[in-house]
Design a protein around this motif. Structure first.
Motif, PDB file in Angstrom:
ATOM      1  N   ILE A 131      55.966  47.424  41.795  1.00 32.31           N
ATOM      2  CA  ILE A 131      55.482  46.503  40.741  1.00 32.31           C
ATOM      3  C   ILE A 131      54.426  47.022  40.139  1.00 32.31           C
ATOM      4  N   SER A 132      54.304  47.333  38.827  1.00 27.01           N
ATOM      5  CA  SER A 132      53.230  47.796  37.989  1.00 27.01           C
ATOM      6  C   SER A 132      52.069  46.662  38.139  1.00 27.01           C
ATOM      7  N   LEU A 133      51.052  47.147  38.210  1.00 27.06           N
ATOM      8  CA  LEU A 133      50.008  46.152  38.150  1.00 27.06           C
ATOM      9  C   LEU A 133      50.028  45.422  36.746  1.00 27.06           C
ATOM     10  N   SER A 134      50.393  46.234  35.770  1.00 23.01           N
ATOM     11  CA  SER A 134      50.306  45.466  34.376  1.00 23.01           C
ATOM     12  C   SER A 134      51.347  44.069  34.239  1.00 23.01           C
ATOM     13  N   ASP A 135      52.366  44.177  35.397  1.00 27.94           N
ATOM     14  CA  ASP A 135      53.374  43.099  35.598  1.00 27.94           C
ATOM     15  C   ASP A 135      53.031  42.067  36.446  1.00 27.94           C
ATOM     16  N   CYS A 136      51.780  41.939  36.894  1.00 29.23           N
ATOM     17  CA  CYS A 136      51.010  41.140  37.767  1.00 29.23           C
ATOM     18  C   CYS A 136      49.940  40.462  37.267  1.00 29.23           C
ATOM     19  N   GLU A 137      49.798  39.243  37.492  1.00 26.26           N
ATOM     20  CA  GLU A 137      48.487  38.754  37.325  1.00 26.26           C
ATOM     21  C   GLU A 137      47.612  38.512  38.247  1.00 26.26           C
ATOM     22  N   ILE A 138      46.328  39.317  38.094  1.00 21.53           N
ATOM     23  CA  ILE A 138      45.418  39.417  39.081  1.00 21.53           C
ATOM     24  C   ILE A 138      44.087  38.602  38.818  1.00 21.53           C
ATOM     25  N   SER A 139      43.545  37.791  39.509  1.00 17.45           N
ATOM     26  CA  SER A 139      42.134  37.025  39.228  1.00 17.45           C
ATOM     27  C   SER A 139      41.358  37.260  40.510  1.00 17.45           C
ATOM     28  N   CYS A 140      39.977  37.044  39.930  1.00 20.64           N
ATOM     29  CA  CYS A 140      38.952  37.097  41.076  1.00 20.64           C
ATOM     30  C   CYS A 140      38.141  35.979  41.083  1.00 20.64           C
ATOM     31  N   SER A 141      37.719  35.645  42.148  1.00 17.27           N
ATOM     32  CA  SER A 141      36.582  34.477  42.129  1.00 17.27           C
ATOM     33  C   SER A 141      35.421  34.759  43.188  1.00 17.27           C
ATOM     34  N   ALA A 148      30.757  42.412  40.061  1.00 18.43           N
ATOM     35  CA  ALA A 148      30.334  42.359  41.171  1.00 18.43           C
ATOM     36  C   ALA A 148      29.045  42.928  41.829  1.00 18.43           C
ATOM     37  N   GLY A 149      28.058  42.351  40.924  1.00 21.50           N
ATOM     38  CA  GLY A 149      26.661  42.505  41.363  1.00 21.50           C
ATOM     39  C   GLY A 149      25.927  41.394  42.245  1.00 21.50           C
ATOM     40  N   GLU A 150      26.653  40.707  42.878  1.00 22.03           N
ATOM     41  CA  GLU A 150      25.834  39.632  43.740  1.00 22.03           C
ATOM     42  C   GLU A 150      26.364  39.993  45.191  1.00 22.03           C
ATOM     43  N   TYR A 151      25.576  39.338  46.063  1.00 19.30           N
ATOM     44  CA  TYR A 151      26.074  39.477  47.461  1.00 19.30           C
ATOM     45  C   TYR A 151      27.145  38.308  47.428  1.00 19.30           C
ATOM     46  N   GLY A 152      28.118  38.677  48.554  1.00 22.50           N
ATOM     47  CA  GLY A 152      29.032  37.672  48.883  1.00 22.50           C
ATOM     48  C   GLY A 152      30.535  38.147  49.103  1.00 22.50           C
ATOM     49  N   LYS A 153      31.425  37.192  48.921  1.00 22.25           N
ATOM     50  CA  LYS A 153      32.851  37.542  49.086  1.00 22.25           C
ATOM     51  C   LYS A 153      33.513  37.399  47.582  1.00 22.25           C
ATOM     52  N   TYR A 154      34.293  38.428  47.256  1.00 19.72           N
ATOM     53  CA  TYR A 154      35.071  38.398  46.030  1.00 19.72           C
ATOM     54  C   TYR A 154      36.519  38.449  46.551  1.00 19.72           C
ATOM     55  N   LEU A 155      37.244  37.213  46.328  1.00 18.81           N
ATOM     56  CA  LEU A 155      38.419  36.686  46.603  1.00 18.81           C
ATOM     57  C   LEU A 155      39.395  37.037  45.360  1.00 18.81           C
ATOM     58  N   TYR A 156      40.163  38.103  45.435  1.00 18.44           N
ATOM     59  CA  TYR A 156      41.276  38.477  44.507  1.00 18.44           C
ATOM     60  C   TYR A 156      42.712  37.746  44.879  1.00 18.44           C
ATOM     61  N   THR A 157      43.271  37.155  43.803  1.00 18.37           N
ATOM     62  CA  THR A 157      44.704  36.703  44.093  1.00 18.37           C
ATOM     63  C   THR A 157      45.675  37.386  43.038  1.00 18.37           C
ATOM     64  N   VAL A 158      46.700  38.031  43.617  1.00 15.55           N
ATOM     65  CA  VAL A 158      47.470  38.758  43.002  1.00 15.55           C
ATOM     66  C   VAL A 158      49.122  37.844  42.880  1.00 15.55           C
ATOM     67  N   ARG A 159      49.502  37.810  41.685  1.00 18.62           N
ATOM     68  CA  ARG A 159      50.751  37.054  41.540  1.00 18.62           C
ATOM     69  C   ARG A 159      51.744  37.988  40.873  1.00 18.62           C
ATOM     70  N   CYS A 160      52.802  38.194  41.490  1.00 17.48           N
ATOM     71  CA  CYS A 160      53.799  39.066  40.926  1.00 17.48           C
ATOM     72  C   CYS A 160      55.087  38.972  41.567  1.00 17.48           C
ATOM     73  N   ASP A 161      56.164  38.573  40.593  1.00 18.96           N
ATOM     74  CA  ASP A 161      57.774  38.720  40.981  1.00 18.96           C
ATOM     75  C   ASP A 161      57.816  37.435  42.112  1.00 18.96           C
ATOM     76  N   ASP A 162      57.294  36.328  41.842  1.00 16.49           N
ATOM     77  CA  ASP A 162      57.455  35.124  42.400  1.00 16.49           C
ATOM     78  C   ASP A 162      56.776  35.234  43.945  1.00 16.49           C
ATOM     79  N   ALA A 163      55.879  36.385  43.941  1.00 16.23           N
ATOM     80  CA  ALA A 163      55.189  36.523  45.479  1.00 16.23           C
ATOM     81  C   ALA A 163      53.567  36.230  44.989  1.00 16.23           C
ATOM     82  N   GLU A 164      52.781  35.751  45.796  1.00 19.40           N
ATOM     83  CA  GLU A 164      51.630  35.620  45.679  1.00 19.40           C
ATOM     84  C   GLU A 164      50.684  35.997  47.137  1.00 19.40           C
TER      85      GLU A 164
END
Length: 165
Positions: free
Chosen positions: A53-63, A82-98
């Motif tokens: 799956i190409s990254l362009s076909d996925c929705e990627i978010s970070c919090s 990402a200029g701060e201390y802490g945890k950066y959580l990425y969520t990837v959604r593509c082809d009905d998978a998350e």
């Protein structure tokens, strides 16, 4: 006008020399306050049930701490400030998978580089990650690459830690 251009040129050269010197003398100062680039960046490839799956076909978010962070995608590369201390959580959604993965910034000036491959198996409800990651040592030099090879459930986890911490 020529005198003004010469003064500006000399000031620019002095600024570049000063920034370069600070990078090696005080890396935490350079990377913490002067580093103008993305601190988390890497190559990502994704397959779902054996299909690439190409990254362009996925929705990627970070919090981070519940706040949304901007993620830049260019081909197979993802980046964010990402200029701060802490945890950066990425969520990837593509082809009905998350699935999720995260990077833990151990300090505000760390720069994390990685090359990972995620493989989602919807029948087994798992995601596997292989590849490597590398951050910075306290003196500003690059760490050795840390190998990654982990499989987690798609349900009930924060995902895969890809920073090797």
């Amino acid at each position: 006008m020529k005198k003004f251009a010469k003064v500006i040129s000399v000031m620019a050269v002095i600024a570049v020399i000063a920034a370069t010197a600070i990078r090696f003398i005080a890396p935490s100062l350079f990377f913490g306050y002067m580093y103008p680039f993305n601190r988390i960046k890497g190559n990502v490839s994704i397959s779902v049930d054996g299909k690439y799956i190409s990254l362009s076909d996925c929705e990627i978010s970070c919090s981070k701490s519940g706040k949304s962070e901007k993620v830049r995608i260019n081909g197979s590369k993802i980046k964010n400030r990402a200029g701060e201390y802490g945890k950066y959580l990425y969520t990837v959604r593509c082809d009905d998978a998350e699935f999720q993965f995260y990077i833990y910034q151990a300090n505000c000036w760390n720069c994390e580089d990685f090359d990972v491959s995620f493989s989602v198996d919807t029948a087994k409800q798992t995601v596997s990650c292989t590849g490597w990651s590398r951050g910075l040592e306290e003196n500003g030099s690059k760490e050795e690459k840390k190998s990654l090879d982990e499989t987690v459930s798609l349900e009930g986890t924060d995902g895969i830690c890809i920073d090797g911490v």
